[in-house]
Enzyme design. Structure first.
Site, PDB file in Angstrom:
ATOM      1  CB  THR A  86      66.335  21.886  28.152  1.00 43.16           C
ATOM      2  OG1 THR A  86      64.983  21.861  27.515  1.00 43.16           O
ATOM      3  CG2 THR A  86      67.054  23.282  28.231  1.00 43.16           C
ATOM      4  CG  ASN A 117      60.762  21.959  20.287  1.00 43.97           C
ATOM      5  OD1 ASN A 117      59.991  21.705  19.148  1.00 43.97           O
ATOM      6  ND2 ASN A 117      61.094  20.734  20.691  1.00 43.97           N
ATOM      7  CG  ASP A 125      59.101  18.709  33.265  1.00 44.83           C
ATOM      8  OD1 ASP A 125      58.622  19.406  32.526  1.00 44.83           O
ATOM      9  OD2 ASP A 125      58.540  17.587  33.713  1.00 44.83           O
ATOM     10  CB  SER A 166      52.154  27.683  18.138  1.00 49.93           C
ATOM     11  OG  SER A 166      50.891  27.700  18.332  1.00 49.93           O
ATOM     12  CE  LYS A 190      52.056  23.688  21.236  1.00 50.35           C
ATOM     13  NZ  LYS A 190      53.432  23.995  21.354  1.00 50.35           N
ATOM     14  CG  LEU A 209      59.452  19.823  14.534  1.00 45.76           C
ATOM     15  CD1 LEU A 209      58.099  20.968  14.637  1.00 45.76           C
ATOM     16  CD2 LEU A 209      59.960  19.885  13.270  1.00 45.76           C
ATOM     17  CE1 TYR A 215      50.094  19.997  21.411  1.00 45.79           C
ATOM     18  CE2 TYR A 215      48.600  20.728  19.804  1.00 45.79           C
ATOM     19  CZ  TYR A 215      49.835  20.810  20.056  1.00 45.79           C
ATOM     20  OH  TYR A 215      50.884  20.770  19.177  1.00 45.79           O
ATOM     21  CB  THR A 223      58.291  14.438  15.636  1.00 50.00           C
ATOM     22  OG1 THR A 223      57.043  14.929  16.196  1.00 50.00           O
ATOM     23  CG2 THR A 223      58.693  15.506  14.772  1.00 50.00           C
TER      24      THR A 223
END
Length: 290
Positions: free
Chosen positions: A37, A88, A61, A139, A157, A19, A153, A188
């Site tokens: 980045t 992102n 990073d 998110s 978020k 994305l 995970y 992705t």
């Protein structure tokens, strides 16, 4: 967004794939400027060949929070402004609570909360000075709901969303908008082998989360979400005067979050009498500053 008629400048973390890449390409195609980045800056070679100096590729990073301010400062030095920050960068992780180590859990928080927070702190002085700007927090539907095997995970978020909701109220008086984007599954690298992380498996949980592990891996390459359509949707919402704080992205996210919200509302109503009984009798409604 009010950018005083100047070409917009975006900072997009993790902009070399997924994305982030779709958003970077959409901005560049529109004649805008992007600071992207990635951990491996060479992944931007194709974009740089097409868009030249309108793309500034920076190796970073997101977990290196001390360097976020340097990326922002370089953006201002090269392009003179920051109009949109897109947090992102990140990665998924599969594992039951008992399987995920402290280090693996911290890594999720570093990528999905502390990294974005460092970028936000760095861009806000510039956005406040200009009286405009947008912060897009990528998110997940997993930032409002969770299920077995994705707790670590979702922890990152969920934290990002709570932090960002407060942020939105803090920066609105300065003309700065916050948009929390909650994607479902998009095509992705998120589910790819070597990208999607997995905790060391305990066979005791095979019957509980074995199907989730398999489904997460099998989704690679067949996800229903189109990153380019997602980028268009995000850009459209950023231009809307009545933009929401949260944007579920993808039909599955709309379906799942509708179900989760309705179930939560039903529970609040069902247990309201019990909940309200915890107050001292006869107390007037609380008066708050929010």
């Amino acid at each position: 967004m009010n950018t005083t008629g100047e070409t917009r400048t975006w900072i997009i973390t993790g902009a070399s794939s997924g994305l982030g890449l779709a958003l970077a390409e959409a901005a560049l195609r529109a004649g805008e400027r992007v600071v992207g980045t990635a951990r491996q800056v060479g992944r931007f070679d194709a974009l740089r060949a097409r868009y030249g100096e309108r793309l500034l590729a920076v190796e970073h990073d997101v977990r290196d929070t001390s360097a976020a301010a340097e990326v922002v400062q370089r953006t201002v030095e090269v392009f003179g402004r920051v109009d949109v920050l897109v947090n992102n960068a990140g990665a998924g992780q599969v594992g039951a609570a008992e399987e995920v180590t402290d280090g693996e859990l911290r890594d999720m928080l570093e990528q999905h909360l502390f990294g974005p927070a460092a970028y936000v702190r760095a861009v806000l002085p510039h956005m406040r000075e200009s009286g405009s700007g947008a912060i897009v927090q990528m998110s997940s539907q997993g930032g409002r709901m969770s299920f077995p095997a994705v707790g670590s995970y979702s922890a990152g978020k969920f934290a990002l969303e709570g932090w960002s909701e407060a942020l939105a109220g803090e920066v609105a008086p300065f003309g700065i908008r916050v948009l929390i984007v909650e994607p479902s599954r998009f095509r992705t690298e998120f589910n790819a082998t070597g990208v999607l992380r997995a905790a060391e498996q305990d066979t005791a949980y095979d019957g509980v989360i074995g199907a989730v592990r398999a489904n997460m891996a099998e989704a690679d390459g067949i996800q229903e979400g189109d990153p380019n359509s997602a980028a268009r949707a995000i850009r459209d919402v950023l231009e809307a005067a009545d933009a929401p704080l949260r944007l579920p992205l993808g039909a599955e996210a709309v379906h799942n979050l509708t179900r989760v919200y309705q179930r939560a509302l039903d529970d609040v109503r069902r247990w309201a009498v019990v909940s309200e009984s915890a107050d001292f009798p006869g107390m007037p409604p609380a008066v708050r500053a929010f």
